[in-house]
Design a protein around this motif. Structure first.
Motif, short mmCIF file in Angstrom:
data_model
loop_
_atom_site.label_atom_id
_atom_site.label_comp_id
_atom_site.label_asym_id
_atom_site.label_seq_id
_atom_site.Cartn_x
_atom_site.Cartn_y
_atom_site.Cartn_z
N ILE A 81 97.98 -52.75 38.73
CA ILE A 81 97.50 -52.15 37.48
C ILE A 81 96.60 -53.15 36.78
O ILE A 81 97.00 -54.28 36.49
CB ILE A 81 98.68 -51.75 36.57
N TRP A 82 95.38 -52.72 36.51
CA TRP A 82 94.37 -53.59 35.91
C TRP A 82 94.44 -53.53 34.38
O TRP A 82 94.56 -54.52 33.70
CB TRP A 82 92.99 -53.14 36.40
N GLN A 83 94.32 -52.32 33.82
CA GLN A 83 94.37 -52.17 32.37
C GLN A 83 95.14 -50.91 31.99
O GLN A 83 95.11 -49.91 32.71
CB GLN A 83 92.96 -52.05 31.78
N THR A 114 101.18 -56.11 38.06
CA THR A 114 100.25 -56.23 36.94
C THR A 114 100.31 -57.66 36.44
O THR A 114 101.22 -58.40 36.81
CB THR A 114 100.58 -55.25 35.80
N THR A 115 99.34 -58.05 35.64
CA THR A 115 99.40 -59.36 34.99
C THR A 115 99.33 -59.15 33.48
O THR A 115 98.63 -58.26 33.00
CB THR A 115 98.27 -60.31 35.44
N SER A 123 102.79 -54.65 26.23
CA SER A 123 102.72 -54.53 27.69
C SER A 123 103.93 -55.14 28.36
O SER A 123 104.44 -54.60 29.35
CB SER A 123 101.44 -55.18 28.21
N ASN A 124 104.41 -56.27 27.85
CA ASN A 124 105.62 -56.86 28.42
C ASN A 124 106.79 -55.88 28.34
O ASN A 124 107.51 -55.68 29.32
CB ASN A 124 105.96 -58.18 27.71
N TYR A 157 100.69 -63.73 33.59
CA TYR A 157 101.93 -63.70 34.36
C TYR A 157 101.95 -62.45 35.24
O TYR A 157 101.69 -61.35 34.76
CB TYR A 157 103.14 -63.71 33.42
N LEU A 158 102.25 -62.66 36.51
CA LEU A 158 102.33 -61.57 37.46
C LEU A 158 103.70 -60.92 37.37
O LEU A 158 104.72 -61.60 37.46
CB LEU A 158 102.10 -62.07 38.89
#
Length: 164
Positions: A81-83, A114-115, A123-124, A157-158
């Motif tokens: 997942i990019w964005q 994702t990162t 997002s986290n 972070y991956l």
């Protein structure tokens, strides 16, 4: 769809984006004020070349959010997942998770990556919650550190979420 989004009488459409959606995705990314903004050209081209691994959501006909992703060339069962972006008008209703679930199901991915930077609390929480909902393991480790960036970017972070 797995989650109720917005008000029950409001129609939510989550689908594969078209090139015409690229302009809306660019605006959503720009308005997010947290995503690294790519050129409008890149979002339009993304919708052409990676539409099968991306999604856009409309609520009441209005662009409400998107997820861009791709399958890793060396790991075709892994969806990267990019964005993820959701308009401020539609946040807090589970739209991001709805889009992630739709995309994971549509692509039949066995793993999701994702990162995320440490300061991106939304997002986290989203990806940890996504892993919990799917009863999947969620591992996190530093992937891209500031010494690799020419512009002082924070550590990415991956997140590795599997099995889906």
């Amino acid at each position: 769809m797995r989650n109720a989004v917005a008000e029950p009488q409001t129609e939510t459409d989550v689908r594969t984006p078209t090139m015409e959606d690229g302009q809306h995705m660019w605006r959503l990314a720009k308005d997010s004020a947290v995503l690294d903004l790519n050129s409008s050209y890149s979002y339009i081209l993304w919708c052409r070349d990676f539409s099968a691994t991306s999604t856009i959501a409309r609520i009441g006909g209005e662009p409400a959010g998107f997820v861009t992703g791709y399958t890793r060339p060396d790991r075709p069962n892994t969806l990267m997942i990019w964005q993820v972006a959701v308009s401020s008008d539609f946040r807090g209703h589970g739209l991001a998770k709805t889009m992630l679930n739709e995309l994971a199901d549509r692509t039949n991915a066995l793993r999701l990556e994702t990162t995320i930077t440490d300061d991106n609390d939304a997002s986290n929480r989203l990806f940890q919650s996504f892993a919990e909902q799917r009863d999947a393991n969620c591992e996190r480790r530093a992937l891209i550190t500031p010494d690799l960036y020419p512009d002082g970017h924070d550590t990415e972070y991956l997140y590795e979420i599997a099995p889906l």
